[in-house]
Enzyme design. Structure first.
Site, PDB file in Angstrom:
ATOM      1  N   HIS A 127       7.937   3.902   8.161  1.00  0.00           N
ATOM      2  CA  HIS A 127       8.744   2.958   7.386  1.00  0.00           C
ATOM      3  C   HIS A 127       9.856   3.757   6.711  1.00  0.00           C
ATOM      4  CE1 HIS A 127       9.627   0.273   3.969  1.00  0.00           C
ATOM      5  NE2 HIS A 127       9.018  -0.699   4.623  1.00  0.00           N
ATOM      6  N   ASP A 146       1.010   7.477   3.951  1.00  0.00           N
ATOM      7  CA  ASP A 146       1.475   6.162   3.515  1.00  0.00           C
ATOM      8  C   ASP A 146       0.418   5.155   3.956  1.00  0.00           C
ATOM      9  OD1 ASP A 146       2.497   3.611   3.420  1.00  0.00           O
ATOM     10  OD2 ASP A 146       4.441   4.114   4.300  1.00  0.00           O
ATOM     11  N   GLN A 164      -0.180  -0.110   4.660  1.00  0.00           N
ATOM     12  CA  GLN A 164      -0.677  -1.117   5.605  1.00  0.00           C
ATOM     13  C   GLN A 164      -2.143  -0.898   5.968  1.00  0.00           C
ATOM     14  OE1 GLN A 164       0.917  -3.783   6.324  1.00  0.00           O
ATOM     15  NE2 GLN A 164       2.991  -3.224   5.680  1.00  0.00           N
ATOM     16  N   LYS A 223       0.701  -5.546  -0.884  1.00  0.00           N
ATOM     17  CA  LYS A 223       0.253  -5.631   0.510  1.00  0.00           C
ATOM     18  C   LYS A 223      -1.256  -5.863   0.574  1.00  0.00           C
ATOM     19  CE  LYS A 223       4.187  -3.530   2.052  1.00  0.00           C
ATOM     20  NZ  LYS A 223       5.256  -4.288   2.688  1.00  0.00           N
ATOM     21  N   CYS A 228      12.093  -2.487   8.499  1.00  0.00           N
ATOM     22  CA  CYS A 228      12.358  -1.220   7.802  1.00  0.00           C
ATOM     23  C   CYS A 228      11.861  -0.038   8.621  1.00  0.00           C
ATOM     24  CB  CYS A 228      11.725  -1.177   6.411  1.00  0.00           C
ATOM     25  SG  CYS A 228      12.427  -2.385   5.306  1.00  0.00           S
TER      26      CYS A 228
HETATM   27  C1  LIG Z   1       4.165   1.186   5.873  1.00  0.00           C
HETATM   28  C2  LIG Z   1       4.933   0.825   4.652  1.00  0.00           C
HETATM   29  N1  LIG Z   1       5.329   1.776   3.809  1.00  0.00           N
HETATM   30  C3  LIG Z   1       6.016   1.493   2.685  1.00  0.00           C
HETATM   31  C4  LIG Z   1       6.360   0.201   2.360  1.00  0.00           C
HETATM   32  C5  LIG Z   1       7.128  -0.062   1.100  1.00  0.00           C
HETATM   33  O1  LIG Z   1       6.230  -0.503   0.151  1.00  0.00           O
HETATM   34  P1  LIG Z   1       6.683  -1.181  -1.220  1.00  0.00           P
HETATM   35  O2  LIG Z   1       7.215  -2.522  -0.856  1.00  0.00           O
HETATM   36  O3  LIG Z   1       5.407  -1.271  -1.996  1.00  0.00           O
HETATM   37  O4  LIG Z   1       7.666  -0.304  -1.862  1.00  0.00           O
HETATM   38  C6  LIG Z   1       5.967  -0.815   3.222  1.00  0.00           C
HETATM   39  C7  LIG Z   1       6.311  -2.214   2.938  1.00  0.00           C
HETATM   40  O5  LIG Z   1       7.379  -2.710   3.152  1.00  0.00           O
HETATM   41  C8  LIG Z   1       5.250  -0.497   4.395  1.00  0.00           C
HETATM   42  O6  LIG Z   1       4.893  -1.449   5.257  1.00  0.00           O
END
Ligand SMILES: Cc1ncc(COP(=O)(O)O)c(C=O)c1O
Lengths: 162, 428
Positions: free
Chosen positions: B145, B222, B225, B248, B386
């Site tokens: 992401h 990260d 998900q 999430k 993203c």
């Molecule tokens: C894999 C992943 N990392 C990071 C993010 C960003 O997270 P946040 O919206 O909590 O900043 C997301 C969500 O959009 C995501 O799916």
């Protein structure tokens, strides 16, 4: 699904499948690139302006049906128009898709472009229809790029319910 | 006594007892817990398949948040008065719930942040800027992401360091041998997602960590998900940093956690400076508080983090294995049905996936798919998610993505499939 069929009318689907003036102009006098970073849409508008008249226009790029059809019909609409006439169409088109202009009440030169009026019922899609026009506007002004994030809201705040 | 310890002792809201477990997963029962699901959109019952973008919030979490706002709100860690202590207890109680959820050793290893993006940036500023210098390397993966790419790119630019990328195959699986070949004595950090938001891939994260650790390289995961779908055990993974995002995983926006091993967090510089993160301040010198406060400047999103604690309680009240099996069945069914439609191609066909199905329809842009599905009351995400490098890998501008939570049903898959057929009809 009546709003839907109003958005995806046959004419729009046809221009999506067979976009007109879908080509790079080798002899362009100006061109601009349009971006919608939200969805990744990207398009190039090429113009050959002679004596203040849009003598030829073409576009290239990837995008949804709405943006492709809007680009295609835009090229047809502005070809042969003076720069000022093209700018006026840009204004009217923009005001129509953002709901500021009632194309049936207020006199305008939109003609076949009125088919895009339905897009104002789909706030998330307004920029798809207006991006080619913003890009044309940038090209006419001699700018090389435009991006929807710099364009300000396409949603009329008064029409957004609380 | 540290605030955390005190809270652990006084915390009265123990995790709800896991008594009412049933062998089969009763999805209709579970749906009743999510008030948002029982509405109509454009004249049709809402089918919410955009859970990877943000999941819905159960009544128990709404109730907990509003109880806090009605009865307990005050600033934390500061007051000697009754309300401030209640707020602090609830807030630190949420931290303890997070600790158990992640199986961290200590609650002070769980740093509250406002989301995953802030979490990655916290590690970038606090750890990256201190330990990365010119000529060093940071490893990310091709499927990350933007939240786990851009901060590292910014750091590399600032320090003159180099970003290296683990490639993936056309199924959306990382290539582990290529990964290992990237690691060297200049590698300072490996930053990889546990689960892909764009493709659904579950990465072999334990193996990824092990290979980096063989060379003494720390790993940031990260987990945004992963948390809504999988059980997480940071000790078992031997994760150095593991980041989750509340919105999430059935909690409100504004909540999230950076887990970090205590010795790494201790070594880090603060990220934001300000109140709550100090021990003493004079104009000559400031000394910093201990963990977790050093990394939590300012008043946090108290209600949201308490909501995250409640979301964890909620998850624990479910039979998570049964919930997972149900999601996997939705994945199998949706994959089978969608790939059976002529002109539909599924993007992301890894062997290990969570219940995420990204797809493209020949000749139809994903945004048009999204709009037509929305008219049928079906919420999917259309776009690059993203993860533009993923789109570049597959040479597509965007995908439509249906992401399922445990509260989705097979009927909803059927509705999706019917609407996709309708899209093809409109565009034929
Ligand atoms: C894999 C992943 N990392 C990071 C993010 C960003 O997270 P946040 O919206 O909590 O900043 C997301 C969500 O959009 C995501 O799916």
């Amino acid at each position: 699904m009546s709003e839907l069929s109003e958005l995806y009318q046959q004419v729009i689907l046809d221009h999506n499948k067979k976009p007109r003036n879908y080509r790079k102009l080798e002899d362009a006098t100006q061109h601009a690139e349009g971006f919608n970073p939200l969805c990744g849409d990207q398009l190039m508008v090429y113009l050959r302006v002679e004596d203040g008249v849009v003598a030829d226009v073409g576009f290239e790029g990837s995008g949804c049906a709405i943006s492709k059809a809007a680009s295609s019909m835009m090229t047809q609409a502005v070809k042969g128009k003076t720069k000022d006439e093209a700018e006026r169409l840009f204004e009217e088109f923009h005001r129509m898709v953002t709901g500021e202009l009632d194309e049936e009440q207020t006199p305008n030169g939109l003609g076949r472009l009125k088919i895009f009026a339905g897009v104002r019922e789909f706030p998330a899609r307004v920029k798809c229809a207006s991006l080619p026009w913003h890009t044309l506007h940038a090209a006419l002004a001699g700018e090389v790029s435009t991006s929807t994030e710099n364009l300000g809201p396409d949603i009329d705040a008064d029409r957004v319910s609380a | 006594m540290t605030v955390t310890k005190m809270a652990a002792i006084t915390e009265k809201e123990t995790v709800r007892e896991e008594s009412h477990r049933s062998p089969a997963f009763d999805v209709e029962r579970v749906r009743e817990d999510f008030p948002v699901l029982s509405q109509t959109v454009n004249g049709n019952p809402l089918v919410y398949l955009d859970n990877s973008a943000s999941s819905q919030v159960p009544q128990a979490v709404i109730d907990r948040g509003s109880k806090y706002l009605r009865e307990e709100h005050s600033n934390i860690h500061r007051g000697v008065h009754y309300l401030s202590q209640r707020a602090t207890t609830a807030f630190e109680g949420a931290r303890e719930k997070v600790r158990r959820f992640l199986n961290a050793r200590e609650a002070r290893e769980c740093i509250f942040v406002r989301g995953c993006t802030e979490g990655v940036n916290l590690v970038m500023h606090g750890y990256g800027r201190k330990f990365v210098s010119a000529g060093d390397e940071i490893v990310v993966s091709e499927m990350e992401h933007h939240a786990n790419i851009v901060p590292w790119q910014m750091l590399c630019e600032e320090k003159g360091a180099r970003l290296r990328v683990i490639p993936m195959n056309d199924a959306g699986e990382l290539l582990l041998d290529e990964y290992e070949a990237l690691l060297n004595e200049r590698t300072r950090l490996v930053c990889v997602m546990h689960v892909s938001n764009a493709l659904g891939t579950v990465n072999p994260i334990k193996e990824i960590v092990a290979r980096a650790h063989k060379q003494g390289i720390p790993v940031l995961i990260d987990g945004a998900q992963a948390a809504p779908h999988l059980k997480i055990d940071v000790q078992d993974l031997d994760a150095d940093f593991y980041i989750i995002s509340g919105h999430k995983m059935f909690a409100p926006t504004g909540s999230g956690v950076v887990y970090g091993k205590a010795e790494l967090l201790e070594k880090m510089n603060p990220f934001l400076g300000g109140g709550d993160m100090i021990r003493t301040v004079t104009f000559e010198k400031t000394t910093y508080a201990g963990l977790p406060n050093k990394l939590e400047a300012g008043t946090p999103a108290i209600a949201s983090q308490i909501g995250l604690g409640a979301a964890i309680d909620y998850l624990n009240s479910l039979d998570r294995d049964a919930a997972h099996a149900h999601e996997q069945e939705l994945l199998r069914y949706a994959t089978e049905k969608l790939s059976g439609i002529e002109g539909v191609r599924i993007i992301g066909t890894a062997r290990e996936k969570v219940s995420v199905v990204s797809f493209v329809i020949e000749g139809v842009h994903p945004h048009d798919v999204g709009t037509i599905l929305d008219q049928a009351g079906i919420a999917v995400r259309a776009g690059h998610h993203c993860a533009q490098p993923v789109m570049q890998h597959f040479k597509i501008p965007a995908t439509a993505r249906a992401s399922f939570a445990f509260y989705n049903t097979k009927d909803e898959v059927d509705r999706l499939v019917g609407a996709v057929e309708k899209v093809i009809e409109v565009f034929s």
